[in-house]
Design an enzyme around this catalytic site. Structure first.
Site, PDB file in Angstrom:
ATOM      1  N   GLU A  52      29.383  41.134  40.819  1.00 32.29           N
ATOM      2  CA  GLU A  52      30.321  42.254  40.834  1.00 32.29           C
ATOM      3  C   GLU A  52      30.780  42.590  42.243  1.00 32.29           C
ATOM      4  O   GLU A  52      29.987  42.596  43.186  1.00 32.29           O
ATOM      5  CB  GLU A  52      29.646  43.480  40.218  1.00 32.29           C
ATOM      6  CG  GLU A  52      30.567  44.278  39.337  1.00 32.29           C
ATOM      7  CD  GLU A  52      31.008  43.487  38.120  1.00 32.29           C
ATOM      8  OE1 GLU A  52      32.189  43.074  38.091  1.00 32.29           O
ATOM      9  OE2 GLU A  52      30.201  43.281  37.211  1.00 32.29           O
ATOM     10  N   ASP A  77      39.298  38.743  36.749  1.00 34.96           N
ATOM     11  CA  ASP A  77      39.709  39.127  35.400  1.00 34.96           C
ATOM     12  C   ASP A  77      40.765  38.182  34.842  1.00 34.96           C
ATOM     13  O   ASP A  77      40.709  37.757  33.688  1.00 34.96           O
ATOM     14  CB  ASP A  77      40.263  40.554  35.407  1.00 34.96           C
ATOM     15  CG  ASP A  77      39.223  41.572  35.829  1.00 34.96           C
ATOM     16  OD1 ASP A  77      38.027  41.208  35.874  1.00 34.96           O
ATOM     17  OD2 ASP A  77      39.601  42.715  36.120  1.00 34.96           O
ATOM     18  N   ASP A 108      34.431  38.936  44.110  1.00 40.56           N
ATOM     19  CA  ASP A 108      35.554  37.998  43.958  1.00 40.56           C
ATOM     20  C   ASP A 108      36.593  38.217  45.048  1.00 40.56           C
ATOM     21  O   ASP A 108      37.137  37.268  45.606  1.00 40.56           O
ATOM     22  CB  ASP A 108      36.181  38.085  42.566  1.00 40.56           C
ATOM     23  CG  ASP A 108      36.677  39.475  42.197  1.00 40.56           C
ATOM     24  OD1 ASP A 108      36.185  40.475  42.770  1.00 40.56           O
ATOM     25  OD2 ASP A 108      37.554  39.570  41.311  1.00 40.56           O
ATOM     26  N   SER A 164      38.107  44.976  31.382  1.00 35.06           N
ATOM     27  CA  SER A 164      39.359  44.344  31.793  1.00 35.06           C
ATOM     28  C   SER A 164      40.509  44.551  30.816  1.00 35.06           C
ATOM     29  O   SER A 164      41.332  43.665  30.621  1.00 35.06           O
ATOM     30  CB  SER A 164      39.128  42.841  32.024  1.00 35.06           C
ATOM     31  OG  SER A 164      40.207  42.260  32.698  1.00 35.06           O
TER      32      SER A 164
END
Length: 502
Positions: A51, A203, A54, A158
């Site tokens: 988490e 996502d 990215d 998402s």
């Protein structure tokens, strides 16, 4: 529609004969007095581990959900986009095509984006890809769009990215444009900057690159995905905290992004890696130095010893003025910030990135010994361990460690999320927040034979006793899930490129 048979483009499949599609078609007929030309389906996702890393350039490990966004789309000759939602509480929107490029996506009175802004986001990104200007925009097909979804909004699953991606894919398909899965995933990640979110692309990547029955190890620059087989006797349970936060409505998310930027820049400057004003990510610093994760953690403690840094201190270290700092590193909704937590954010990123690698390696080849190293095995962890529950426990501990880091170092948890995690521990189940945080959901790794008992426990002790929700209603907030496939285009025509049923 033109047919293009390529394995790396979004699959085009026949419309399934199910009640949901039939209901959507009926509502579309009521709205537009015709049948849809095609449907687009984009799934939500749950991130198993990795988490807030990215956008720092590190791999993540999400899987697609069964829950999704579906857009029923009609193609018209009119130079107009008509946007509707099956839920009547959402406003209808009609936009003349030549005005789309000029639209500023302003939020509502509470600071939240209007729901249709996410649709417009995707269309604006598609127009940018097609290099369409106001001079030739009238040459494009118009669209009638009806949106329906069963991903809980503001849940960390998402829903907003799925809506942006579905809108972008719908528009491109209506114009006979064909992109590879990685191309459209990257495009849709860029689309969200119109809303003001500085995400990293996870996502959108899982939305288009997901495969059924496996999680995906997603890397960036360049974007790629490789399947990761999960233990066969494990189940993933998603539970909503009933706390919601729209990350585009506050600066909490973007604040973490720029704190990671600043931390990376300071380490790179003090290690004599970089002196220019170019944004550099924490992963780029590590790659340039060729350091291990442990070595990067040591550098964080060395160069970022303070709990809090003022804007003046950051400017002094980087040898820039405040206006230069704001223009080079900050976003419009973070330029007013005067204090930054740099050590905490960088520590989380490096340690979380290591947890992702450990999780993947355990699933790929074995478990870890007492020294923190992976024991080598040929084949999957499921086939090589008599005690599958122990393997699940080791993977789960990585998830628990992730939550603690997100709670203490990244400060993006919520009391309801922490309560769900603590309740899970009482059942000897490991869990963590998933998504941006500040609300939304947890994801738990659970032995399959204990799944229903665990779900019942959360319903009783969190939803009923703590939140005072009726037990029957509570069941919609917690569910077990398995990895599902990615985006699909659904059509009745003979132009299909995939035999897989939706």
């Amino acid at each position: 529609m033109s047919c293009k048979f390529k394995v790396d483009i979004v699959p085009i499949v026949r419309i399934p004969n199910d009640e949901r599609i039939q209901r959507l078609s009926a509502v579309f007929g009521e709205q537009f007095q015709r049948n849809p030309s095609f449907y687009v389906r984009v799934p939500g996702r749950v991130n198993i581990i990795g988490e807030h890393i990215d956008y720092c350039g590190y791999p993540v490990l999400p899987m697609a959900l069964e829950q999704d966004i579906i857009i029923a789309t009609g193609i018209t000759d009119a130079a107009e986009i008509n946007i509707r939602n099956v839920d009547s509480k959402y406003d209808e929107v009609n936009i003349e095509m030549y005005k789309i490029n000029e639209i500023e996506l302003e939020p509502d009175a509470t600071g939240k984006p209007f729901w249709y802004n996410y649709v417009i986001c995707g269309i604006k990104g598609a127009l940018e890809y097609l290099k369409v200007s106001s001079n030739n925009i009238l040459e494009l097909n118009g669209l009638q769009m009806l949106v329906e979804g069963n991903i809980p909004p503001a849940s960390g699953l998402s829903s907003s990215s799925a809506l942006v991606s579905a809108a972008c894919l719908s528009f491109l398909y209506a114009q006979n444009a064909t992109l590879t899965k990685t191309e459209i995933a990257s495009l849709c990640a860029n689309c969200e900057r119109y809303i003001g979110t500085q995400g990293g692309g996870m996502d959108q990547a899982i939305a288009f690159l997901a495969e059924k029955y496996s999680a995906q190890y997603i890397t960036f620059n360049p974007l790629s995905a490789s399947p990761v087989s999960l233990p066969e006797d494990a189940s993933f349970v998603v539970a909503h905290s009933l706390a919601e936060l729209n990350k585009a409505a506050t600066n909490d998310f973007n604040r973490r992004v720029i704190e990671c930027r600043l931390a990376a820049k300071i380490i790179s400057v003090l290690e004599s890696v970089s002196q220019d004003k170019k944004i550099i990510t924490l992963s780029e610093v590590q790659n340039i130095l060729g350091n291990s994760f442990d070595e990067m953690v040591s550098l964080v403690y060395k160069y970022l010893p303070k709990d809090l840094y003022t804007k003046e201190e950051v400017c002094s270290i980087l040898n820039v003025t405040e206006p230069e700092m704001e223009s080079s590193y900050l976003t419009p909704n973070t330029k007013h910030l005067t204090e930054f937590k740099l050590r905490q954010r960088a520590l989380h990123v490096y340690e979380e990135a290591k947890r992702v690698e450990d999780f993947r390696n355990i699933c790929k080849s074995g478990t870890m010994n007492g020294n923190g190293h992976t024991n080598g095995f040929n084949g999957s962890c499921q086939k090589n361990y008599d005690d599958t529950k122990e393997t699940i426990n080791i993977l789960g501990q990585l998830m628990s460690d992730s939550h603690e880091s997100l709670r203490k170092l990244y400060e993006c948890s919520h009391s309801n999320l922490d309560r769900l995690v603590d309740l899970s521990k009482q059942m000897n189940i490991h869990s963590r927040l998933t998504g941006a945080g500040w609300g939304g959901c947890i994801v738990a790794l659970c032995p399959k034979n204990e799944t229903q008992k665990y779900i019942d426990y959360l319903i009783e002790h969190f939803y009923v006793n703590f939140c005072n929700i009726d037990k029957t209603k509570a069941k919609k907030y917690v569910f077990a899930t398995t990895p599902n496939f990615g985006a699909r285009i659904l059509t009745d025509s003979n132009c299909t490129n995939n035999e897989e049923e939706v």
